[in-house]
Design a protein around this motif. Structure first.
Motif, PDB file in Angstrom:
ATOM      1  N   SER A  43       0.853  -1.184   0.000  1.00 49.40           N
ATOM      2  CA  SER A  43       0.000   0.000   0.000  1.00 49.40           C
ATOM      3  C   SER A  43       0.889   1.234   0.000  1.00 49.40           C
ATOM      4  O   SER A  43       2.086   1.159  -0.279  1.00 49.40           O
ATOM      5  CB  SER A  43      -0.933  -0.026   1.212  1.00 49.40           C
ATOM      6  OG  SER A  43      -0.184  -0.197   2.396  1.00 49.40           O
TER       7      SER A  43
ATOM      8  N   ASP B 107       1.119   4.113   4.926  1.00 50.54           N
ATOM      9  CA  ASP B 107       0.364   3.009   5.507  1.00 50.54           C
ATOM     10  C   ASP B 107       1.285   1.884   5.967  1.00 50.54           C
ATOM     11  O   ASP B 107       1.017   1.213   6.967  1.00 50.54           O
ATOM     12  CB  ASP B 107      -0.644   2.474   4.494  1.00 50.54           C
ATOM     13  CG  ASP B 107      -1.704   3.503   4.138  1.00 50.54           C
ATOM     14  OD1 ASP B 107      -1.911   4.422   4.946  1.00 50.54           O
ATOM     15  OD2 ASP B 107      -2.310   3.388   3.061  1.00 50.54           O
TER      16      ASP B 107
ATOM     17  N   ALA C 286       1.699   0.391   9.767  1.00 55.74           N
ATOM     18  CA  ALA C 286       1.580  -1.024  10.128  1.00 55.74           C
ATOM     19  C   ALA C 286       2.670  -1.434  11.114  1.00 55.74           C
ATOM     20  O   ALA C 286       2.408  -2.111  12.118  1.00 55.74           O
ATOM     21  CB  ALA C 286       1.633  -1.885   8.866  1.00 55.74           C
TER      22      ALA C 286
ATOM     23  N   GLU D  57      -6.624  -6.647   4.716  1.00 57.28           N
ATOM     24  CA  GLU D  57      -5.732  -5.547   4.327  1.00 57.28           C
ATOM     25  C   GLU D  57      -4.837  -5.944   3.168  1.00 57.28           C
ATOM     26  O   GLU D  57      -4.612  -5.161   2.242  1.00 57.28           O
ATOM     27  CB  GLU D  57      -4.885  -5.161   5.546  1.00 57.28           C
ATOM     28  CG  GLU D  57      -3.930  -4.022   5.321  1.00 57.28           C
ATOM     29  CD  GLU D  57      -3.204  -3.629   6.600  1.00 57.28           C
ATOM     30  OE1 GLU D  57      -2.121  -3.033   6.492  1.00 57.28           O
ATOM     31  OE2 GLU D  57      -3.713  -3.916   7.699  1.00 57.28           O
ATOM     32  N   GLU D  58      -4.330  -7.183   3.193  1.00 57.00           N
ATOM     33  CA  GLU D  58      -3.436  -7.631   2.128  1.00 57.00           C
ATOM     34  C   GLU D  58      -4.134  -7.680   0.775  1.00 57.00           C
ATOM     35  O   GLU D  58      -3.508  -7.461  -0.268  1.00 57.00           O
ATOM     36  CB  GLU D  58      -2.873  -9.016   2.477  1.00 57.00           C
ATOM     37  CG  GLU D  58      -1.844  -9.024   3.586  1.00 57.00           C
ATOM     38  CD  GLU D  58      -2.427  -8.704   4.955  1.00 57.00           C
ATOM     39  OE1 GLU D  58      -1.647  -8.347   5.852  1.00 57.00           O
ATOM     40  OE2 GLU D  58      -3.665  -8.816   5.127  1.00 57.00           O
TER      41      GLU D  58
ATOM     42  N   ARG E  25      -4.734  -4.152  -0.911  1.00 58.64           N
ATOM     43  CA  ARG E  25      -3.519  -3.545  -1.448  1.00 58.64           C
ATOM     44  C   ARG E  25      -3.315  -3.911  -2.913  1.00 58.64           C
ATOM     45  O   ARG E  25      -2.609  -3.220  -3.646  1.00 58.64           O
ATOM     46  CB  ARG E  25      -2.302  -4.032  -0.660  1.00 58.64           C
ATOM     47  CG  ARG E  25      -2.145  -3.390   0.691  1.00 58.64           C
ATOM     48  CD  ARG E  25      -0.745  -3.663   1.179  1.00 58.64           C
ATOM     49  NE  ARG E  25      -0.700  -3.587   2.640  1.00 58.64           N
ATOM     50  CZ  ARG E  25      -0.148  -4.498   3.404  1.00 58.64           C
ATOM     51  NH1 ARG E  25       0.396  -5.560   2.857  1.00 58.64           N
ATOM     52  NH2 ARG E  25      -0.131  -4.354   4.695  1.00 58.64           N
TER      53      ARG E  25
ATOM     54  N   PHE F 165     -14.608  -3.565   5.437  1.00 60.38           N
ATOM     55  CA  PHE F 165     -13.216  -3.438   5.884  1.00 60.38           C
ATOM     56  C   PHE F 165     -13.193  -3.269   7.399  1.00 60.38           C
ATOM     57  O   PHE F 165     -14.067  -2.612   7.971  1.00 60.38           O
ATOM     58  CB  PHE F 165     -12.539  -2.228   5.229  1.00 60.38           C
ATOM     59  CG  PHE F 165     -12.620  -2.220   3.725  1.00 60.38           C
ATOM     60  CD1 PHE F 165     -11.756  -2.985   2.979  1.00 60.38           C
ATOM     61  CD2 PHE F 165     -13.571  -1.449   3.064  1.00 60.38           C
ATOM     62  CE1 PHE F 165     -11.835  -2.975   1.585  1.00 60.38           C
ATOM     63  CE2 PHE F 165     -13.658  -1.433   1.686  1.00 60.38           C
ATOM     64  CZ  PHE F 165     -12.785  -2.205   0.943  1.00 60.38           C
TER      65      PHE F 165
ATOM     66  N   SER G 155      -7.724  -1.715  10.053  1.00 55.56           N
ATOM     67  CA  SER G 155      -7.022  -1.687   8.772  1.00 55.56           C
ATOM     68  C   SER G 155      -7.244  -0.368   8.050  1.00 55.56           C
ATOM     69  O   SER G 155      -6.339   0.164   7.402  1.00 55.56           O
ATOM     70  CB  SER G 155      -7.500  -2.849   7.895  1.00 55.56           C
ATOM     71  OG  SER G 155      -7.216  -4.094   8.494  1.00 55.56           O
ATOM     72  N   VAL G 156      -8.448   0.164   8.161  1.00 55.70           N
ATOM     73  CA  VAL G 156      -8.767   1.427   7.487  1.00 55.70           C
ATOM     74  C   VAL G 156      -7.955   2.567   8.070  1.00 55.70           C
ATOM     75  O   VAL G 156      -7.393   3.386   7.342  1.00 55.70           O
ATOM     76  CB  VAL G 156     -10.279   1.715   7.591  1.00 55.70           C
ATOM     77  CG1 VAL G 156     -10.593   3.108   7.064  1.00 55.70           C
ATOM     78  CG2 VAL G 156     -11.066   0.668   6.822  1.00 55.70           C
TER      79      VAL G 156
ATOM     80  N   ASN H  69      -4.550   2.672   6.790  1.00 54.52           N
ATOM     81  CA  ASN H  69      -4.391   2.673   5.339  1.00 54.52           C
ATOM     82  C   ASN H  69      -5.308   3.679   4.656  1.00 54.52           C
ATOM     83  O   ASN H  69      -5.836   3.415   3.567  1.00 54.52           O
ATOM     84  CB  ASN H  69      -4.673   1.273   4.778  1.00 54.52           C
ATOM     85  CG  ASN H  69      -3.665   0.236   5.213  1.00 54.52           C
ATOM     86  OD1 ASN H  69      -2.596   0.108   4.643  1.00 54.52           O
ATOM     87  ND2 ASN H  69      -4.004  -0.511   6.250  1.00 54.52           N
TER      88      ASN H  69
ATOM     89  N   SER I 181      -4.667   4.494   1.012  1.00 55.06           N
ATOM     90  CA  SER I 181      -4.999   3.468   0.028  1.00 55.06           C
ATOM     91  C   SER I 181      -6.491   3.208  -0.038  1.00 55.06           C
ATOM     92  O   SER I 181      -7.057   3.042  -1.124  1.00 55.06           O
ATOM     93  CB  SER I 181      -4.276   2.156   0.393  1.00 55.06           C
ATOM     94  OG  SER I 181      -2.894   2.361   0.519  1.00 55.06           O
ATOM     95  N   ILE I 182      -7.145   3.161   1.111  1.00 55.72           N
ATOM     96  CA  ILE I 182      -8.546   2.767   1.160  1.00 55.72           C
ATOM     97  C   ILE I 182      -9.450   3.808   0.519  1.00 55.72           C
ATOM     98  O   ILE I 182     -10.485   3.478  -0.070  1.00 55.72           O
ATOM     99  CB  ILE I 182      -8.978   2.495   2.622  1.00 55.72           C
ATOM    100  CG1 ILE I 182     -10.175   1.536   2.659  1.00 55.72           C
ATOM    101  CG2 ILE I 182      -9.326   3.755   3.353  1.00 55.72           C
ATOM    102  CD1 ILE I 182      -9.850   0.138   2.323  1.00 55.72           C
TER     103      ILE I 182
END
Length: 679
Positions: A400, A404, A408, A528-529, A532, A558, A562-563, A566, A569-570
């Motif tokens: 991502s 992000d 992580a 999450e993976e 991406r 989601f 994770s949001v 990220n 990306s999200i």
């Protein structure tokens, strides 16, 4: 007050029903109105405006039973933004003109002049639409400004508001960038005090050129900045129009252009704010191409010194900073040329090391935890615990946004329980490998099954909403729930394959049930993976076409954690899902300190509250209050709320009272391999 539609509502003040019908017929023929209310006097005027959505008032001043002065006095006192047109006899025109102007009447029309009445009504309704639209846009702008200020408080960029050359507001990253401990230390300080004298002329010209009545477009300049300790650095300054306490001002975003270098082999940045992230982000971007594929696997580490705050408090700020500087030098020597190290706060360091797999990254984390020690001036005890905590995240295949990825590693570090180390966080290697073999066996031998749990509407929704859950059978037909193998799938790189199987199978089921006449909609979770991977949405599009399924029959879900890590990306992913009409939900909503930030930043259809919120709800008033706050917050953003984990009837009663939209839980129905609501 709602914006008027193409067929607004009129309020006609007259005692004669036939006259009201005549006026309404004139305006209806011109397509200016479709419905009207009629009131006989000023007393009813106030009640009508208060209880109904009116867009235009017509007062028949020629009606002998109408007290025009009373009507105008009531209209002026109410101060409502509803235009009033006075229809008068030609004989009393001069008399009515003067008192109408004093009362704020928008126009006077002679009785019987239908053309003038229609033109006046059209003009006033158009003006009303424009005023209400402008009011709505101003309110949205104010909300956006508030959201921007809220985000500035927690973001890593240096952000400040400048008014008349003075700092009115600044976030912690901005203060840290210029060497100040707290944002309060920089308030009311002239901006020129932070800029080198040789750059003052250009900055003065920029500030003088700003016209409050004609806000400038965003402007970028380079300047030499001066820290509190008189050290200097070059920075890119971005100025954009904003407001502070309803007054025009400038929003300034400061981005350093130079990074201090260390004498050791590993590059170290000692700035406490955003600048320390720059070398890490640059290093991450070197390993990722435009399609987010990882050209060379690498690991990102976050090294946290929990004792840093105690050092500052017990030893004082200056000595505490010296201790942390010495620790950073020893950490850099320990790492050597293996990676890029940057200090990203008073108590934290980021590290990017290329070419590591899971086992070698775990070994390096254990080494740093054991060998990275604070200087000897700190009191030492025998067998003392590690001075730092290390979290790491291995990046391979796809990635991502760099921010992000850093998030992580940070979460993995600060999320460790007290006394744990990097080695003990992972599950037993033998157990994990055994579970990974079970997952691979299930994928290759069709031993994965879907289960469904209904999401039931409390508001009368007739759609069949179900949450999709994954089950796994091993070679001995033992059943495993998702919570028993998902984390292993993530660590072993199998989660994407599982998500692809679940998504395709769910789309196939939706297609079958819809063709059978059922109004089915499924909630499917993406890890999450998976999100991406830029190809995942393309696969969804292919499966929708393959099974002739519409996107709005699916809700892509989601996890909130994770949001939050990220957002960069999200946000782009949700925009893409919107294009194929898929609905979007956030699960475990409400765990963040400020959940409204997610609702402001993302376009959502549903939020699913964490199951813990429903446990013991009927006997927990503080939890009930929290639930009502979250449900109200969701309604304010036009997002439907779902309470999961409902286990008893008393909880259901509380949820009904709180105005929750949907409920899910074992009390209503346990997960089932078939899609049938049990009664």
């Amino acid at each position: 007050m709602p914006v008027p539609s193409h067929q607004p509502t009129l309020l006609i003040i007259t005692s004669e029903t036939s006259e009201a019908e005549r006026l309404m017929a004139v305006l209806r023929e011109s397509h200016l109105a479709k419905q009207a209310l009629t009131v006989p006097n000023a007393e009813h005027l106030e009640r009508a405006i208060g209880n109904h959505s009116c867009d235009l008032v017509l007062c028949c001043a020629y009606d002998r039973d109408i007290d025009v002065d009373a009507v105008l006095a009531t209209y002026q006192r109410l101060g409502a933004d509803i235009p009033l047109i006075l229809i008068t006899d030609p004989d009393s025109w001069e008399t009515d003109v003067s008192r109408a102007r004093r009362a704020g009447v928008r126009d006077l029309v002679r009785r019987g002049d239908s053309e003038h009445l229609c033109l006046s009504a059209m003009r006033e309704l158009n003006d009303l639409r424009a005023r209400r639209t402008a009011k709505g846009l101003n309110q949205r702008l104010e909300r956006c400004d508030q959201a921007a200020l809220s985000l500035a408080d927690v973001c890593g960029a240096g952000v400040a508001l400048i008014q008349d050359g003075l700092h009115m507001q600044a976030n912690p990253a901005y203060a840290g960038l210029f060497g100040y401990v707290s944002p309060e230390d920089i308030l009311a300080l002239p901006l020129l005090d932070l800029i080198a004298p040789e750059d003052h002329p250009g900055l003065r010209d920029l500030l003088k050129a700003i016209d409050p009545d004609n806000p400038p477009l965003p402007t970028t300049i380079e300047a030499t900045c001066v820290r509190a300790d008189a050290s200097r650095f070059r920075a890119l300054l971005l100025f954009a129009p904003s407001t502070f306490e309803d007054e025009p001002c400038l929003r300034l975003i400061a981005q350093p252009l130079t990074i201090p270098s260390s004498s050791v082999a590993t590059k170290v940045c000692f700035a406490a704010g955003r600048p320390g992230l720059i070398p890490l982000i640059e290093e991450i971007e070197r390993h990722i191409d435009q399609q987010r594929y990882v050209s060379h696997p690498f690991a990102i580490f976050f090294i946290h010194v929990p004792k840093a705050a105690d050092l500052m408090r017990d030893m004082g700020l200056s000595i505490g900073l010296e201790v942390m500087d010495e620790f950073s030098e020893s950490l850099a020597n320990l790492i050597g040329k293996r990676g890029i190290l940057a200090r990203v706060g008073l108590d934290g360091f980021g590290l990017v090391v290329p070419g590591l797999d899971e086992s070698s990254a775990q070994a390096l984390a254990a080494e740093l935890s054991a060998k990275a020690r604070l200087p000897l001036r700190v009191p030492i005890q025998e067998n003392r615990p590690p001075d730092c905590k290390v979290g790491y995240f291995v990046v391979r295949d796809r990635a991502s946004a760099p921010e992000d990825i850093l998030n992580a590693a940070y979460r993995l570090c600060v999320g460790q329980p007290p006394g744990s180390d990097a080695v003990s966080v992972a599950a037993s290697q033998d157990q994990e490998e055994a579970m990974a073999r079970k997952i691979e066996f299930a994928l290759r031998n069709d031993q994965l099954k879907l289960s469904y749990q209904p999401i039931i509407s409390l508001m009368g929704d007739n759609q069949e909403n179900y949450s999709v859950l994954l089950r796994l059978f091993d070679e001995d037909e033992n059943l495993f729930e998702a919570k028993e193998f998902i984390r292993v799938a993530v660590r072993q790189g199998l989660i994407e394959e599982l998500d692809r199987w679940v998504m395709r199978s769910a789309i196939e089921v939706v297609g079958q049930r819809r063709r059978a006449g059922h109004n089915l909609s499924l909630f499917v979770t993406l890890a999450e993976e998976s999100f991406r991977n830029p190809n995942f949405v393309l696969w969804i599009c292919d499966w929708l076409r393959e099974f002739d399924v519409r996107g709005n029959w699916l809700t892509i879900q989601f996890h909130e954690e994770s949001v939050i890590g990220n957002l960069a990306s999200i946000g782009k992913l949700i925009e893409t899902l919107r294009k194929i009409k898929c609905r979007v939900a956030i699960s475990h909503f409400g765990t963040a300190d400020r959940p409204e930030i997610l609702l402001q930043a993302l376009s959502l259809d549903f939020v699913l509250f964490q199951p813990e919120l429903a446990r013991g709800l009927a006997d927990d008033p503080p939890k009930q209050q929290r639930l009502m706050q979250l449900a109200t917050l969701a309604r304010e953003f036009n997002v439907k709320s779902v309470v999961t984990g409902v286990e008893d009837a008393r909880t259901l009663t509380v949820l009904w009272t709180a105005g929750v939209d949907y409920v899910q839980g074992n009390f209503l129905q346990r997960p089932s391999p078939t899609i049938e609501i049990q009664t």
